[in-house]
Design a protein around this motif. Structure first.
Motif: not given
Length: 334
Positions: A161-168
């Motif tokens: 989830g954190h990886a996606l949040a960084r992308e977003l």
């Protein structure tokens, strides 16, 4: 009251937070709930945690009415989404439809334009994580939440989830797990992962549903009015700790608490705050005096000898297996 950054974010929260699970809108009347919130404010608590599902949405409404008139900029309000809030197939989970509708309902009940942290109450195995994180990103971009967080996610789920949040480019800053001297399952995997990613813990049940207060005695009936006698759900949650070996171990902590000049409840709350990854401990209350007692754990430092003695007493009964987080998670959308 003492204050800490939530993870490595710029958000500062009170290290004792007030939560209204199993109390407001169900276990206690609204005037008593309002008195507890006033006691929390008077004690310097600025961080309030709730969820849309608590008391079938009534808890949010109770909190919103109690905080009405307070300076919004001086508060940190956290709520959550996932569990069912209605009879429909989409009145649950972390699909886009439910997330977008739930934030609107939470803001309406809380009587505010935004929440400080919007949290995924569990991991949704029935929805692509990308869909969930994109919905959360849109909630943040719309100004309806400032940050996002999760509750009871495994280390692997948090990392994804954190990886996606960084992308977003969305600030994912908090994890809200159960944590106490009796329930230590986050220490092996969740805490190291969150320390690496800059995520802080806002922990619930630091006194193990009241068991670490010492009020439940081996071989005795639970005190009248305690959570163990609550027929509205509280008794189910505390039952697992009412074993003789657990209750006997808790009583052995009493002289250690006295040595530190603390009650057993204060010792329990202070214990979780010794973990450097814990940003806040959530306390609940059905009476204002419970708030006044538990906030005295703020700013307390327990020495290494005391911490070691606590560990030795509770080691035989404490749960430490990190797999318990996944085991207790829903395998499908409720």
């Amino acid at each position: 009251m003492e204050f800490r950054h939530l993870g490595r974010s710029g958000l500062i929260i009170s290290e004792i937070a007030y939560g209204n699970w199993l109390t407001h809108g169900s276990q206690v009347e609204e005037d008593a709930a309002a008195a507890c919130i006033r006691a929390a404010l008077d004690a310097g608590i600025t961080t309030f945690d709730t969820a849309d599902v608590y008391a079938e949405t009534r808890a949010e409404a109770v909190l919103g009415r109690a905080l009405k008139g307070e300076r919004r900029e001086g508060l940190e309000i956290l709520t959550k989404v996932y569990w069912p809030t209605g009879p429909g197939r989409n009145d649950r989970g972390l699909g886009r439809k439910h997330v977008m509708e739930s934030i609107e309902g939470s803001l309406r009940r809380l009587q505010t334009d935004y929440v400080d942290v919007y949290q995924a109450h569990r991991f949704d195995t029935s929805t692509p994580l990308e869909e969930t994180m994109e919905a959360f990103a849109d909630v943040v971009r719309s100004g309806k939440a400032l940050y996002i967080g999760v509750s009871e996610w495994t280390a692997e789920q948090i990392r994804a989830g954190h990886a996606l949040a960084r992308e977003l480019r969305v600030p994912f800053i908090s994890s809200q797990p159960q944590y106490s001297a009796l329930w230590r399952v986050i220490e092996a995997e969740v805490v190291p992962t969150c320390e690496e990613l800059g995520i802080g813990q806002i922990v619930w049940s630091p006194i193990a549903q009241g068991v670490l207060t010492g009020k439940y005695l081996p071989g005795a009936e639970p005190p009248a009015g305690s959570r163990a006698t609550d027929s509205k759900g509280g008794a189910n949650f505390v039952a697992r700790w009412l074993r003789p070996d657990v209750l006997e171990a808790v009583q052995l902590l009493r002289p250690l608490a006295e040595q530190a000049g603390l009650s057993l409840a204060q010792l329990a709350v202070a214990w979780v705050l010794q973990n450097r990854n814990v940003s806040a401990a959530i306390i609940g209350a059905s009476r204002p005096e419970q708030v006044a007692e538990n906030v005295k754990a703020a700013g307390v430092t327990l020495d290494e000898g005391l911490l070691k003695a606590i560990d030795e007493i509770l080691a035989p009964v404490a749960e430490t297996d990190p797999a318990r987080t996944a085991e207790n998670a829903p395998k499908s959308r409720p």
